[in-house]
Design an enzyme around this catalytic site. Structure first.
Site, PDB file in Angstrom:
ATOM      1  N   HIS A   1       0.871  -1.174   0.000  1.00  0.00           N
ATOM      2  CA  HIS A   1       0.000   0.000   0.000  1.00  0.00           C
ATOM      3  C   HIS A   1       0.909   1.225   0.000  1.00  0.00           C
ATOM      4  O   HIS A   1       1.738   1.392   0.894  1.00  0.00           O
ATOM      5  CB  HIS A   1      -0.927  -0.007   1.213  1.00  0.00           C
ATOM      6  CG  HIS A   1      -1.952  -1.090   1.172  1.00  0.00           C
ATOM      7  ND1 HIS A   1      -2.350  -1.805   2.287  1.00  0.00           N
ATOM      8  CD2 HIS A   1      -2.665  -1.601   0.125  1.00  0.00           C
ATOM      9  CE1 HIS A   1      -3.267  -2.692   1.930  1.00  0.00           C
ATOM     10  NE2 HIS A   1      -3.473  -2.585   0.637  1.00  0.00           N
TER      11      HIS A   1
ATOM     12  N   GLU B   1       1.642   3.293   3.104  1.00  0.00           N
ATOM     13  CA  GLU B   1       2.128   2.595   4.296  1.00  0.00           C
ATOM     14  C   GLU B   1       3.625   2.380   4.095  1.00  0.00           C
ATOM     15  O   GLU B   1       4.055   1.412   3.461  1.00  0.00           O
ATOM     16  CB  GLU B   1       1.369   1.278   4.482  1.00  0.00           C
ATOM     17  CG  GLU B   1      -0.119   1.513   4.740  1.00  0.00           C
ATOM     18  CD  GLU B   1      -0.941   0.229   4.804  1.00  0.00           C
ATOM     19  OE1 GLU B   1      -0.336  -0.860   4.915  1.00  0.00           O
ATOM     20  OE2 GLU B   1      -2.182   0.331   4.748  1.00  0.00           O
TER      21      GLU B   1
ATOM     22  N   HIS C   1       3.339  -3.908   6.366  1.00  0.00           N
ATOM     23  CA  HIS C   1       2.277  -2.913   6.214  1.00  0.00           C
ATOM     24  C   HIS C   1       2.320  -1.903   7.363  1.00  0.00           C
ATOM     25  O   HIS C   1       3.212  -1.931   8.211  1.00  0.00           O
ATOM     26  CB  HIS C   1       0.910  -3.608   6.197  1.00  0.00           C
ATOM     27  CG  HIS C   1       0.586  -4.288   4.908  1.00  0.00           C
ATOM     28  ND1 HIS C   1      -0.391  -3.845   4.051  1.00  0.00           N
ATOM     29  CD2 HIS C   1       1.118  -5.393   4.319  1.00  0.00           C
ATOM     30  CE1 HIS C   1      -0.460  -4.640   2.993  1.00  0.00           C
ATOM     31  NE2 HIS C   1       0.452  -5.594   3.143  1.00  0.00           N
TER      32      HIS C   1
ATOM     33  N   GLU D   1       1.992  -5.688  10.491  1.00  0.00           N
ATOM     34  CA  GLU D   1       1.508  -4.310  10.630  1.00  0.00           C
ATOM     35  C   GLU D   1       2.423  -3.634  11.653  1.00  0.00           C
ATOM     36  O   GLU D   1       2.486  -4.069  12.803  1.00  0.00           O
ATOM     37  CB  GLU D   1       0.060  -4.302  11.109  1.00  0.00           C
ATOM     38  CG  GLU D   1      -0.905  -5.050  10.205  1.00  0.00           C
ATOM     39  CD  GLU D   1      -1.362  -4.232   9.005  1.00  0.00           C
ATOM     40  OE1 GLU D   1      -1.010  -3.024   8.954  1.00  0.00           O
ATOM     41  OE2 GLU D   1      -2.060  -4.779   8.140  1.00  0.00           O
TER      42      GLU D   1
END
Length: 442
Positions: A86, A89, A216, A308
């Protein structure tokens, strides 16, 4: 005095660690320069190659680390890190550049842990899978807008919702019977995905990757498959039950290795959410269809988790050093997990390689296959297993193996033919050679 000396040496080591990496955001041209800088500083253990181009024509560069760059060494696993899927990110992108600089510097300094890492695997680092989206986010003049735009590629597509949906097929097969691994793709799959997705799919089909992480932002948690839930729910609703893979315990262990080696992920309470041990089953968090980590598991031999890494998708530069110190050990420890379970060669009676042999573990309904060179890798937790190798035209061979917590157990198979060998057609041979040579040196 000894205590003061210990503190001094620790601070000196910390300063040295910080001094080896560059804490700033890298636009595309700067990213390319940094990758070339690392390659030029460590030309004997790195290789820089492109797996394709983005919608707007930017290269998707991969930096490879190995003591034999450009070549697969038998029984040495292939591992990968993917960042910036992404575009907005960005912490993973910067951490992977910092990791590249760190590995080069520490190898040159004779750090034995890093030397062993480079000599025992081939690591492929893709810092940015979505360079077009990154440029959109980086061009914004405020942190708020950077967090809101640039997620998708230049065609407005979320790349982590763009892989062929193999979960539907595996859930059907688990219920009614059918293949439990290497699920086939639709004939027209190339026309259904974006250029970046197509490049990554062709990349992971060309290497026998064993372990992977996809970096991410927007939360702080280690997320493991399956991502797609059997009961469809969206983010923000109550959490559904986990949708577990046959390797659920192994995936939990991989996620915990990263979480507990991370500076604060293991606390679980970050970004206004709570995850026990800092890990989560993806489907339990929110259901995600056509994601990359499930695709890796269902179409290849690769075990991938999603990391994440920050509440802020586009953190300020003054935060990058802090984030590097929180992630550096975890990035190294995760790579070291590839050296667990079993590995070996699958050969015939004449000691010829048997590519594509199926390695099955009793009680775990997910098989892996041997590579074109005949070697295989099967990640497993410590325990005793019944393992079978099989291939068309051969009698299967079964062994009982005890796996310890340390180095992988070497388990070779030598299969006896049950039928005369089938001669490969010239077309099949050319197609196989084409796939393997796509990312070869030069």
């Amino acid at each position: 005095m000894s205590g003061l000396l210990s503190v001094f040496l620790h601070l000196l080591l910390l300063f040295k660690l910080v001094a080896t990496v560059t804490f700033r955001h890298h636009r595309y041209e700067d990213l390319v320069r940094t990758l070339y800088k690392v390659h030029n500083a460590c030309p004997y253990i790195t290789r820089l190659y492109s797996i394709g181009r983005s919608v707007e024509g930017r290269h998707l560069y991969v930096l490879e680390f190995s003591d034999q760059p450009g070549f697969h060494e038998l029984l040495e696993p292939e591992v990968k890190y993917v960042g910036n899927m992404h575009g907005n990110e960005v912490l993973g992108r910067e951490l992977l550049l910092q990791l590249s600089e760190f590995l080069c510097e520490e190898f040159r300094n004779g750090n034995q842990r890093i030397v062993q890492l480079v000599q025992s695997m081939r690591l492929h680092i893709l810092p940015s899978m979505n360079p077009d989206g990154y440029e959109v986010a980086a061009a914004q003049d405020s942190n708020i807008s950077r967090n809101l735009v640039g997620r998708n590629n230049a065609n407005g597509v979320d790349l982590n919702r763009n892989f062929p949906d193999l979960n539907t097929y595996i859930y059907y097969n688990e219920k009614y019977g059918g293949p439990n691994h290497h699920l086939p793709l639709p004939d027209n799959w190339k026309n259904q995905v974006e250029p970046e997705t197509r490049a990554v799919i062709q990349w992971i089909r060309s290497f026998n990757f064993v372990l992977s992480a996809n970096l991410h932002g927007g939360a702080v948690v280690a997320n493991y498959p399956y991502d797609k839930s059997l009961e469809q729910r969206v983010r923000g609703s109550r959490r559904a039950a986990s949708t577990r893979t046959p390797d659920d315990k192994l995936f939990q262990k991989l996620a915990k290795v990263y979480s507990y080696a991370h500076g604060w992920m293991y606390h679980g309470g970050n970004c206004g959410d709570y995850f026990q041990d800092g890990i989560t089953n993806g489907a339990s968090w929110y259901s995600l269809s056509k994601g990359m980590q499930d695709f890796n598991y269902l179409h290849t031999n690769c075990f991938e988790i999603t990391l994440e890494l920050s509440c802020d998708k586009f953190p300020n530069e003054d935060r990058l050093q802090y984030e590097w110190l929180g992630n550096q050990e975890a990035l190294i420890q995760f790579l070291e997990q590839v050296h667990h379970g079993i590995k070996g060669m699958v050969l015939d009676e004449n000691n010829n390689n048997v590519p594509g042999a199926v390695i099955s573990v009793s009680g775990i309904n997910h098989d892996v296959t041997s590579s074109n060179q005949g070697d295989y890798f099967r990640l497993l937790l410590p325990g005793t297993y019944t393992v079978t190798a099989s291939a068309p035209g051969f009698n299967p061979e079964t062994v009982i193996v005890t796996v310890g917590p340390g180095e992988p157990k070497l388990v070779d198979f030598q299969l006896k033919r049950s039928t005369p060998p089938v001669t490969e057609s010239p077309k099949q041979h050319l197609e196989a050679e084409s796939d393997q040579s796509k990312y070869s040196p030069g």
